[in-house]
Design an enzyme around this catalytic site. Structure first.
Site, PDB file in Angstrom:
ATOM      1  N   LYS A  77      28.683 -18.350  25.067  1.00 33.66           N
ATOM      2  CA  LYS A  77      29.674 -17.388  25.894  1.00 33.66           C
ATOM      3  C   LYS A  77      28.834 -16.367  26.344  1.00 33.66           C
ATOM      4  CE  LYS A  77      33.212 -15.411  23.503  1.00 33.66           C
ATOM      5  NZ  LYS A  77      34.586 -15.643  23.060  1.00 33.66           N
TER       6      LYS A  77
ATOM      7  N   LYS B 194      35.337 -25.251  26.631  1.00 33.36           N
ATOM      8  CA  LYS B 194      36.639 -24.410  26.565  1.00 33.36           C
ATOM      9  C   LYS B 194      36.933 -23.896  27.803  1.00 33.36           C
ATOM     10  CE  LYS B 194      36.206 -21.335  23.349  1.00 33.36           C
ATOM     11  NZ  LYS B 194      35.480 -20.111  22.637  1.00 33.36           N
TER      12      LYS B 194
END
Length: 244
Positions: A38, A100
């Site tokens: 991320k 995700k």
């Protein structure tokens, strides 16, 4: 991937969000159960570039069968079905095993989940809901029916306080149980601190996710092995779940 089924509740594992390949190595050495790719500078679920994701997958595969699990975010995407699915497909195509997808509060929520269902048949999707937005637990069942592999609760606005400032342990426990009822792996995240670990572990999620608590200068800083060790020490290792 464990969804928490069985007579005994599994230990709560550690998801560590990392911003580059060097931090991936630090997270592996530090005992993360899931390494989450991320880019925090780009939002709540800021995405890595495709090129960086491909390099990360190559590094991860080189670690062998004892490697932690690997996930990556599809970015802070608008709740437009075709755009959301395209972003998720882009990440899945790099070989990242857990993708995700942020599901922000929107009238298009149902249409977005329907658009992602075909991808969920071939790839392991994790839906991310946000506790600091209007939260509808009916989405949990919708994700289960769409074939998602897991669900996480996070916060969209990192200045709004930790997850625990928005939802109490009873509500979080209900979320975890509802997700488990639909066969979903569960994760809790959102500006969590060391003090949040004990009460949230009691709720029984499969994973707790961290970024800011692992960095000396906040979530956009660099991962600090000492801080990672502090978090790891408070969570027992979770072996053999969510493997790639």
């Amino acid at each position: 991937m464990s969804a928490g089924h069985g007579t005994a509740a599994p230990a709560t594992g550690l998801l560590a969000s990392v911003a580059d390949l060097a931090e991936m190595e630090l997270a592996r050495v530090g005992g993360a159960d899931i390494i989450d790719l991320k880019q925090p500078a780009f939002g709540a679920l800021g995405a890595w570039s495709v090129e960086a994701l491909i390099s990360a997958v190559q590094l991860w595969r080189g670690w062998g069968p004892a490697a932690p699990a690997l996930s990556a975010t599809a970015g802070d995407q608008p709740m437009v079905p075709v755009l959301l699915r395209t972003a998720a497909e882009r990440v899945a195509a790099t070989g990242v095993p857990l993708v995700k997808v942020g599901l922000f509060a929107s009238p298009s929520m149902e249409a977005c989940i329907e658009a992602l269902a075909p991808l969920a048949d071939a790839h392991r999707l994790i839906g991310v809901l946000f506790a600091d937005q209007q939260l509808d637990f009916a989405v949990v069942g919708a994700l289960g029916r769409a074939g998602f592999s897991g669900i996480m609760l996070d916060t969209a606005d990192k200045k709004s306080g930790p997850l625990t400032a928005h939802l109490d342990p009873l509500t979080l426990g209900q979320f975890v149980q509802e997700a488990r009822r639909h066969g979903l792996m569960t994760g809790l995240a959102g500006s969590l601190t060391l003090d949040d670990i004990a009460p949230l572990a009691m709720v029984g999620p499969d994973y707790l996710g961290f970024r800011g608590a692992l960095c000396a200068q906040g979530r956009t800083g660099t991962l600090d092995p000492a801080r990672l060790a502090q978090v790891r020490a408070r969570l027992p290792a979770q072996a053999g779940t969510a493997t790639g």
